[in-house]
Motif scaffolding. Structure first.
Motif, mmCIF file in Angstrom:
data_model
loop_
_atom_site.group_PDB
_atom_site.id
_atom_site.type_symbol
_atom_site.label_atom_id
_atom_site.label_comp_id
_atom_site.label_asym_id
_atom_site.label_seq_id
_atom_site.Cartn_x
_atom_site.Cartn_y
_atom_site.Cartn_z
ATOM 1 N N LYS A 109 0.843 -1.185 0.000
ATOM 2 C CA LYS A 109 0.000 0.000 0.000
ATOM 3 C C LYS A 109 0.882 1.239 0.000
ATOM 4 O O LYS A 109 2.087 1.161 0.269
ATOM 5 C CB LYS A 109 -0.945 0.001 1.204
ATOM 6 C CG LYS A 109 -0.280 0.058 2.575
ATOM 7 C CD LYS A 109 -1.358 0.003 3.662
ATOM 8 C CE LYS A 109 -0.849 0.357 5.040
ATOM 9 N NZ LYS A 109 0.144 -0.568 5.603
ATOM 10 N N TYR B 69 -4.107 5.846 3.212
ATOM 11 C CA TYR B 69 -3.498 4.648 2.642
ATOM 12 C C TYR B 69 -4.399 4.030 1.577
ATOM 13 O O TYR B 69 -5.625 4.011 1.713
ATOM 14 C CB TYR B 69 -3.260 3.591 3.724
ATOM 15 C CG TYR B 69 -1.932 3.741 4.447
ATOM 16 C CD1 TYR B 69 -0.748 3.856 3.743
ATOM 17 C CD2 TYR B 69 -1.888 3.720 5.835
ATOM 18 C CE1 TYR B 69 0.468 3.974 4.412
ATOM 19 C CE2 TYR B 69 -0.672 3.832 6.513
ATOM 20 C CZ TYR B 69 0.500 3.954 5.780
ATOM 21 O OH TYR B 69 1.694 4.072 6.441
ATOM 22 N N VAL B 70 -3.769 3.509 0.528
ATOM 23 C CA VAL B 70 -4.488 2.862 -0.569
ATOM 24 C C VAL B 70 -3.722 1.596 -0.951
ATOM 25 O O VAL B 70 -2.494 1.642 -1.096
ATOM 26 C CB VAL B 70 -4.537 3.779 -1.818
ATOM 27 C CG1 VAL B 70 -5.383 3.149 -2.914
ATOM 28 C CG2 VAL B 70 -5.053 5.163 -1.465
ATOM 29 N N PHE B 71 -4.426 0.491 -1.135
ATOM 30 C CA PHE B 71 -3.766 -0.729 -1.600
ATOM 31 C C PHE B 71 -3.419 -0.564 -3.075
ATOM 32 O O PHE B 71 -4.154 0.063 -3.840
ATOM 33 C CB PHE B 71 -4.628 -1.952 -1.302
ATOM 34 C CG PHE B 71 -4.647 -2.175 0.171
ATOM 35 C CD1 PHE B 71 -3.586 -2.805 0.796
ATOM 36 C CD2 PHE B 71 -5.667 -1.658 0.958
ATOM 37 C CE1 PHE B 71 -3.547 -2.943 2.170
ATOM 38 C CE2 PHE B 71 -5.632 -1.793 2.345
ATOM 39 C CZ PHE B 71 -4.576 -2.433 2.942
ATOM 40 N N ARG C 44 -3.233 -1.952 -5.939
ATOM 41 C CA ARG C 44 -4.107 -2.220 -7.088
ATOM 42 C C ARG C 44 -4.980 -1.014 -7.434
ATOM 43 O O ARG C 44 -5.400 -0.853 -8.582
ATOM 44 C CB ARG C 44 -4.984 -3.411 -6.701
ATOM 45 C CG ARG C 44 -5.981 -3.904 -7.720
ATOM 46 C CD ARG C 44 -6.792 -5.026 -7.061
ATOM 47 N NE ARG C 44 -7.838 -5.546 -7.912
ATOM 48 C CZ ARG C 44 -7.676 -6.572 -8.752
ATOM 49 N NH1 ARG C 44 -6.515 -7.173 -8.843
ATOM 50 N NH2 ARG C 44 -8.671 -6.988 -9.494
ATOM 51 N N TYR C 45 -5.268 -0.190 -6.433
ATOM 52 C CA TYR C 45 -6.208 0.924 -6.614
ATOM 53 C C TYR C 45 -5.521 2.284 -6.643
ATOM 54 O O TYR C 45 -6.185 3.315 -6.584
ATOM 55 C CB TYR C 45 -7.284 0.871 -5.524
ATOM 56 C CG TYR C 45 -8.078 -0.415 -5.626
ATOM 57 C CD1 TYR C 45 -9.117 -0.534 -6.545
ATOM 58 C CD2 TYR C 45 -7.734 -1.541 -4.879
ATOM 59 C CE1 TYR C 45 -9.801 -1.721 -6.693
ATOM 60 C CE2 TYR C 45 -8.417 -2.739 -5.024
ATOM 61 C CZ TYR C 45 -9.445 -2.822 -5.936
ATOM 62 O OH TYR C 45 -10.121 -4.005 -6.095
#
Lengths: 207, 207
Positions: free
Chosen positions: A165, A174-176, A178-179
């Motif tokens: 992330k 926070y962003v995983f 894939r996104y």
């Protein structure tokens, strides 16, 4: 009479025949496949239910019996509007279980559904009526309830998990990975990118 | 220490920090909105989680705390890859709750995640390690865990339910009317129509 755990109704929010039927369907799937509750991500369920019909409660029963949950990414919908589900466990032959029409027909005239069609919410149905219909489901034989069919050609490849992330350079959350998207030279989340997610569920609401 | 029901782990399949965090997030949403568990279809949850990151367990905690379940059509995904959810209760101001980065950072170095990244499945993590990280989540203060934000412009109109169904004239199975199609002059289900469902969830698998 089949046993179900006390917490099933607390989780689901009310006592109704379809959550019990789903529990029995899930338990039958585990037994037919010769596997136990999915403690991790062992099994996937493809429900043939859609939206706009109240029988979706079935899916909560399946989640509760199998732990192939929505949260863990193991419960998916096919949007066919049928009271059926496909149980996919890698290494086993995929199994479709569908409710028999005859059992639907047997339940349909029950007072429970007369009240529901009048707009009475499930939790407001008098306890003796809810208990009665639930007991009809609990006391039915498996062969009265379900049609089973193996689907050897059914296949599915789950998305591989990742812990990676990063913080969105605009909102800071926070962003995983894939996104994560790119905008104006920055690494950003989808809402801050102005894009829509490429992944989404398409419903077509009735107007 | 916050109390959670014993059945949470049985339902979810294993003991992990994210199912507990989701339970606390759901409980906080009910408390902030001033509502109780959704016995019927009172509330809807729009999870910002996606696929391919293991933190989705959060969503099972939310289902368990609120009864805004997937089965009843109250749990939807926005596919943003964020540890956050929007709680929509008609008549109340929609509320977004997101996990604080600081709490993510506090959990990240824990032995639980070191093992998970090595490929140890959640149910195989030694009990003392799982208990320890779960206790970190249970003993945290709400203000350490969550950022809250009202989203007055967030809107949603649920699909209206219907009990109407008919038998597919090809396979003979019952189909709810939203999903009936017409082919060769017959009323049929989607698989027998040769069409795809117009409703579906789009995932883009990682190759």
């Amino acid at each position: 009479m089949v046993n179900i755990p006390d917490w099933l109704y607390e989780f689901h929010g009310h006592k109704c025949p379809f959550v019990v039927m789903g529990y029995r369907m899930g338990a039958r799937a585990l037994s037919e496949l010769g596997v136990s509750r999915a403690h991790n991500h062992e099994m996937f369920v493809f429900s043939e239910m859609g939206v706009g019909h109240p029988q979706g409660c079935l899916q909560d029963g399946i989640q509760a019996a199998t732990s192939a949950t929505f949260g863990k990414g193991q419960m998916h919908k096919l949007f066919y509007g049928k009271i059926a589900a496909v149980f996919y466990y890698p290494g086993k032959t995929p199994l479709r279980i569908a409710l028999k029409n005859e059992f639907s027909d047997r339940l349909a005239p029950h007072e429970f559904f007369r009240l529901r069609k009048q707009g009475v919410e499930p939790s407001e149905v008098p306890a003796e009526i809810a208990n009665n219909i639930v007991n009809v489901v609990l006391s039915a034989k498996d062969k009265e309830l379900f049609n089973l069919k193996e689907l050897p050609d059914f296949s599915f490849r789950p998305v591989k998990g990742s812990f990676n992330k990063a913080k969105c350079e605009v909102c800071g959350e926070y962003v995983f990975e894939r996104y994560l998207r790119r905008r104006d030279g920055k690494l950003v989340c989808i809402p801050c990118s102005g894009q829509e997610s490429a992944e989404h569920t398409i419903y077509l609401p009735l107007k």
